[in-house]
Design an enzyme around this catalytic site. Structure first.
Site, PDB file in Angstrom:
ATOM      1  N   SER A  53       0.833  -1.208   0.000  1.00  0.00           N
ATOM      2  CA  SER A  53       0.000   0.000   0.000  1.00  0.00           C
ATOM      3  C   SER A  53       0.872   1.265   0.000  1.00  0.00           C
ATOM      4  O   SER A  53       1.990   1.239   0.516  1.00  0.00           O
ATOM      5  CB  SER A  53      -0.857  -0.045   1.273  1.00  0.00           C
ATOM      6  OG  SER A  53      -1.946   0.812   1.180  1.00  0.00           O
ATOM      7  N   PRO A  54       0.373   2.369  -0.561  1.00  0.00           N
ATOM      8  CA  PRO A  54       1.180   3.596  -0.564  1.00  0.00           C
ATOM      9  C   PRO A  54       1.512   4.058   0.844  1.00  0.00           C
ATOM     10  O   PRO A  54       0.630   4.130   1.701  1.00  0.00           O
ATOM     11  CB  PRO A  54       0.263   4.611  -1.264  1.00  0.00           C
ATOM     12  CG  PRO A  54      -1.107   4.027  -1.245  1.00  0.00           C
ATOM     13  CD  PRO A  54      -0.926   2.550  -1.201  1.00  0.00           C
ATOM     14  N   GLN A  93       1.203   6.526  -7.204  1.00  0.00           N
ATOM     15  CA  GLN A  93       0.026   7.212  -6.666  1.00  0.00           C
ATOM     16  C   GLN A  93       0.275   8.715  -6.798  1.00  0.00           C
ATOM     17  O   GLN A  93       1.246   9.231  -6.240  1.00  0.00           O
ATOM     18  CB  GLN A  93      -0.194   6.860  -5.192  1.00  0.00           C
ATOM     19  CG  GLN A  93      -1.502   7.448  -4.665  1.00  0.00           C
ATOM     20  CD  GLN A  93      -1.664   7.328  -3.149  1.00  0.00           C
ATOM     21  OE1 GLN A  93      -0.794   7.773  -2.409  1.00  0.00           O
ATOM     22  NE2 GLN A  93      -2.757   6.742  -2.709  1.00  0.00           N
ATOM     23  N   TYR A 136      -7.194  15.133   1.124  1.00  0.00           N
ATOM     24  CA  TYR A 136      -6.343  15.915   0.224  1.00  0.00           C
ATOM     25  C   TYR A 136      -7.219  16.620  -0.830  1.00  0.00           C
ATOM     26  O   TYR A 136      -8.441  16.535  -0.773  1.00  0.00           O
ATOM     27  CB  TYR A 136      -5.251  15.021  -0.388  1.00  0.00           C
ATOM     28  CG  TYR A 136      -4.341  14.451   0.691  1.00  0.00           C
ATOM     29  CD1 TYR A 136      -3.644  15.309   1.543  1.00  0.00           C
ATOM     30  CD2 TYR A 136      -4.223  13.083   0.890  1.00  0.00           C
ATOM     31  CE1 TYR A 136      -2.846  14.815   2.563  1.00  0.00           C
ATOM     32  CE2 TYR A 136      -3.421  12.575   1.910  1.00  0.00           C
ATOM     33  CZ  TYR A 136      -2.737  13.439   2.746  1.00  0.00           C
ATOM     34  OH  TYR A 136      -1.955  12.956   3.757  1.00  0.00           O
ATOM     35  N   ARG A 153      -8.110   6.124  -5.319  1.00  0.00           N
ATOM     36  CA  ARG A 153      -8.292   5.828  -3.886  1.00  0.00           C
ATOM     37  C   ARG A 153      -9.341   6.781  -3.325  1.00  0.00           C
ATOM     38  O   ARG A 153      -9.284   7.989  -3.554  1.00  0.00           O
ATOM     39  CB  ARG A 153      -6.981   5.962  -3.123  1.00  0.00           C
ATOM     40  CG  ARG A 153      -7.137   5.611  -1.647  1.00  0.00           C
ATOM     41  CD  ARG A 153      -5.819   5.478  -0.900  1.00  0.00           C
ATOM     42  NE  ARG A 153      -5.503   4.077  -0.678  1.00  0.00           N
ATOM     43  CZ  ARG A 153      -4.792   3.616   0.356  1.00  0.00           C
ATOM     44  NH1 ARG A 153      -4.297   4.422   1.254  1.00  0.00           N
ATOM     45  NH2 ARG A 153      -4.555   2.326   0.491  1.00  0.00           N
ATOM     46  N   ARG A 167       1.340  -1.166   6.898  1.00  0.00           N
ATOM     47  CA  ARG A 167       2.325  -1.184   7.984  1.00  0.00           C
ATOM     48  C   ARG A 167       3.111  -2.485   8.093  1.00  0.00           C
ATOM     49  O   ARG A 167       4.324  -2.437   8.338  1.00  0.00           O
ATOM     50  CB  ARG A 167       1.650  -0.825   9.317  1.00  0.00           C
ATOM     51  CG  ARG A 167       1.276   0.653   9.377  1.00  0.00           C
ATOM     52  CD  ARG A 167       0.289   0.935  10.464  1.00  0.00           C
ATOM     53  NE  ARG A 167      -0.950   0.214  10.263  1.00  0.00           N
ATOM     54  CZ  ARG A 167      -1.919   0.123  11.169  1.00  0.00           C
ATOM     55  NH1 ARG A 167      -1.769   0.701  12.345  1.00  0.00           N
ATOM     56  NH2 ARG A 167      -3.027  -0.537  10.908  1.00  0.00           N
TER      57      ARG A 167
END
Ligand SMILES: Cc1cc2nc3c(=O)[nH]c(=O)nc-3n(C[C@H](O)[C@H](O)[C@H](O)COP(=O)(O)OP(=O)(O)OC[C@H]3O[C@@H](n4cnc5c(N)ncnc54)[C@H](O)[C@@H]3O)c2cc1C
Ligand SMILES: Cc1cc2nc3c(=O)[nH]c(=O)nc-3n(C[C@H](O)[C@H](O)[C@H](O)COP(=O)(O)O)c2cc1C
Length: 761
Positions: free
Chosen positions: A414-415, A492, A573, A621, A716
């Protein structure tokens, strides 16, 4: 002690028995409004584990209960005319009437006084409270005691969406807890059927409110409604009738399940227990278990603690955790049935898998222990769907194709922002970080959010795709990864919006810079928090410029060699600030309705899609839930958003949630965002990626076979272990996974150690 138990159901009776066993001098009185042999309902289910707990508490009653048990091992699912059976589930059932008779017998032997046909009213409850040392409120689902002291217990009752009726039949369902799904002219109706003695089975019928309305069940009396149900399930009843034992209820006897929670279970000398305190949906069959085990706990606490107050406090503390755990599983299961129509078009194998794992209590490897053959057939089915009919590997190792991009497996890095760029330029840190993760075996590796302009960066450490040197640095990485590994790379791209010009992740996240802040902009002039700058509300020129920056970043990503691109429209964002009504207060055609709020993100997406090569996939996303109730984006909205994105030629939705408001109240837990991916995938018919607290192979495999996502992002765990997938593969005994050639000796040793259940951690 002198104790009054209000209610002679499993909780009241078993508590009285347990107290007498601890000390025969206790004076125990049961106040029950029904007659001794009245009972409403049919069979109840208990597990072997509960029986063991009962046997440790009172071997005599446990043995009597055991003698009357009907056992079954299988779960059968009848769906689209196909019956799928899996085994190893180990349940036992007993008639509720039989259970109560046995408990009454035992209570009588031990000297418990039972006053039947005695209704506890508000007045008498208050009297009992004065007269007895302790009043046990075990008066069931609609507990009058709970209502009498509602201001102290603070109940929260959530009336669930489906309608159900609890019936019985002499049709036998030997050896299998059977779920039957029938399609009718008014929608789906389903039954939960299980044997509880040699010639009787419980037959609970359930359907959505709208189906129930369309049948007109609400206007029918019980017999009329039973006749309709017999017709619906005729081919499963073999001529047997359906029976009610709730003739005392006027009307149709259909109800909605009420989920009961109480803030407190104790008020002075009144203690709640069983359904009066908390309910767990019948589809996980744990109501009687909770009642019986709580009875044991309170009796034990009253004999181990120094005062009654300490005892009831300890009881509440001890039982609350267990009850919440079961209620959480019950909630998952309830929601699954409420939303079952979403799954009914799945292939019967996938449908069955989804049903078996609905509460998230049974995992993929759990199913292997229960029924290895069935699980293997499900795994083969999954691999066949993925175009690998000869493979018996776990679902996470199934290949996947999006446009012309072929992934070796379903695991995605994952980013994750690294904050190590200099003036937007990725450094050796990025090269080694991403190269290691690509060597680590995941099919797809994401870059962190890579910003489309210097002022679109989140922090001074964020990388970009807005200068030739950025393109060159990313190209070096892409070339290495493509030469040395089979991983694919996704860039991304995003713009920080109101969350820009903030500190590095390990400093004060989302807080403005101590110095050197740059001007920011967003959908509206609303600061992220009181400490952050107020962004400029974007005008048309800003919108055109930023759209073009996205296009330019996409062109660079293509030239650098990225296989896929993702537009970041989540987490508050810039694009996310347009989508959520929490931060979009515009009054032009870019604010207001969901269509308006999506207008600008869709302009950007279409512009990027038009330059992004047709053979390469594009993802978006989203935050599928703002965790701010109806004020923000809800999972319902997320389905609508996904449909619009699907129509804009987006190939896959990366389903994240939250980070859009400082007011959010997220509900964390294992795989906590996966239900949003599930809804989007199965309601908007678009591929999805699930993300969020998914950290075991078991989670990944169950998400994939159940059809809750097509790809699974692991974030993570990949920071802690770049080789997460290779290590997990060794744990699963999968030797087909591709290790980098120079590391094969290490792989051999790891696999050998894993076979002997050894390792170095
Ligand atoms: C459709 C359905 C299926 C279920 N299936 C299962 C299952 O498979 N397995 C399982 O474990 N559980 C199952 N349950 C749940 C289970 O029946 C209850 O959770 C369990 O009986 C709880 O025990 P209790 O003693 O707290 O309450 P209850 O069994 O409801 O007993 C409460 C008693 O209090 C009495 N009472 C109520 N008000 C008063 C009053 N004012 N004065 C005097 N007496 C009063 C009632 O008559 C009753 O006897 C199911 C429930 C439903 C609705
Ligand atoms: C250090 C860190 C940095 C992150 N940076 C990004 C990012 O740049 N873009 C993004 O979309 N998500 C980012 N995320 C969110 C993750 O992609 C992921 O959604 C989240 O961590 C939940 O997954 P997990 O439970 O597997 O960690 C970041 C997460 C972490 C821990």
């Amino acid at each position: 002690m002198r104790i009054a138990c209000l209610g002679g159901g499993p909780a009241g009776l078993y508590f009285a028995i347990s107290m007498k066993l601890q000390d025969p001098s206790h004076e125990m009185v049961i106040i029950e409004r029904n007659r001794a042999d009245d009972t409403f309902g049919w069979g109840v289910v208990l597990s072997d584990e509960t029986l063991d707990n009962l046997a440790a508490n009172d071997p005599v009653s446990a043995e009597r209960i055991r003698e009357h048990f009907a056992y079954w091992d299988d779960i059968a699912v009848v769906h689209k005319g196909v019956k799928t059976v899996s085994t190893g589930h180990g349940f036992c059932g007993i008639g509720r009437r039989q259970l109560l008779i046995l408990l009454q017998e035992r209570a009588r032997e031990l000297g418990v006084e039972m006053r039947f046909e005695t209704d506890a009213t508000e007045d008498t409850i208050e009297q009992y409270r004065k007269e007895y040392d302790l009043v046990l409120a075990a008066d069931g689902l609609n507990s009058r005691t709970r209502q009498t002291y509602a201001e102290h217990f603070k109940p929260d009752i959530d009336v669930r969406a489906c309608k159900f009726v609890w019936l019985g039949t002499h049709q036998t369902f030997n050896d299998a807890f059977t779920f039957i799904f029938e399609h009718t002219e008014h929608g789906w109706v389903w039954a939960h059927a299980y044997q509880f003695d040699k010639d009787t089975a419980t037959f609970i019928i359930e359907c959505s409110e709208s189906t129930w309305q369309a049948f007109g069940f609400g206007e029918m009396n019980q017999q009329e409604s039973i006749t309709v149900c017999e017709q619906i399930f005729a081919k499963h009843l073999d001529g047997h009738v359906l029976m009610t034992n709730a003739n005392h209820i006027r009307g149709s006897a259909w109800i909605n399940f009420p989920r009961v929670l109480c803030e407190r279970w104790c008020y002075e000398n009144v203690v709640l227990m069983g359904d009066a305190a908390a309910t767990a949906h019948f589809s996980i069959g744990s109501g009687s278990k909770l009642a019986l085990e709580s009875a044991i706990s309170l009796a034990n606490c009253l004999h181990s603690e120094s005062s009654m107050q300490a005892a009831v406090a300890r009881y509440e503390e001890e039982r609350r955790f267990e009850v919440l755990r079961l209620q959480s599983a019950a909630r998952n299961s309830t929601e699954w049935f409420e939303q079952v129509e979403r799954y009914l078009d799945l292939d019967p194998v996938q449908f069955n898998y989804s049903l078996l794992t609905r509460s998230q209590r049974i995992s993929h490897e759990n199913l292997r222990v229960r029924d290895p053959q069935w699980l293997e057939s499900a795994e083969r089915w999954f691999q066949t769907q993925a175009g690998n009919p000869d493979s018996a590997r776990a679902p996470m190792f199934a290949p996947y194709q999006l446009r012309e991009m072929k992934l070796a497996n379903r695991v995605v890095v994952s980013p994750m922002a690294q904050y190590k760029a200099i003036d937007g330029c990725p450094t050796d840190w990025h090269f080694s970080h991403y190269a290691e993760r690509a060597k680590g075996g995941a099919g797809l590796v994401y870059t962190e959010m890579t910003c489309v302009s210097p002022t679109g960066r989140i922090t001074p450490g964020c990388p970009g795709l807005y200068a030739p040197e950025h393109e060159a640095a990313w190209k070096r990485l892409c070339d290495f990864v493509h030469t040395e590994t089979s991983a694919k790379l996704c860039a991304q791209i995003g713009h920080s919006g109101a969350k820009g010009s903030t500190q590095l992740g390990w400093q004060e996240m989302d807080a403005p810079l101590a110095e050197g802040n740059w001007p920011i902009m967003a959908a509206s002039d609303m600061a992220w928090s009181a400490r952050n700058q107020v962004p400029k509300a974007m005008d048309r020129n800003d919108m055109d410029r930023v759209r073009d920056e996205f296009v330019s970043a996409a062109l660079m990503a293509d030239r650098a060699g990225f296989d896929m691109i993702e537009i970041h429209a989540a987490h508050g964002y810039l694009l996310s600030s347009f989508i959520t009504p929490l931060t979009n207060h515009r009054d032009d055609e870019y604010g207001g309705s969901l269509d308006n709020r999506l207008r600008y993100p869709l302009e950007v997406i279409s512009a990027v899609r038009s330059v992004w090569p047709a053979h390469k996939p594009l993802s978006v996303r989203i935050s599928a839930n703002d965790w701010c109730g109806d004020e923000g984006i809800t999972p319902d909205d997320a389905v609508e958003i996904a449909k619009r994105l699907r129509d804009a030629e987006v190939d896959i939705i990366d389903v994240s949630a939250g980070q859009t408001s400082t007011q959010a109240k997220p509900v964390y837990g294992r795989m906590f965002q996966t239900p949003f991916s599930d809804r989007i995938r199965n309601e908007a018919s678009i591929a999805t990626m699930a993300v969020g607290n998914i950290y075991q192979a078991d989670h990944v495999n169950s998400i994939l076979i159940a059809g809750r996502a097509d790809l699974v992002c692991i974030a993570r765990p990949h920071l802690a272990d770049p080789y997460w997938l290779l290590h997990v593969a060794a744990g699963l005994g999968d030797s087909e996974v591709e290790w980098p050639a120079p590391y094969r000796a290490g792989a051999d040793q790891l696999q050998r150690l894993a076979e002997r259940s050894e390792g170095w951690i």
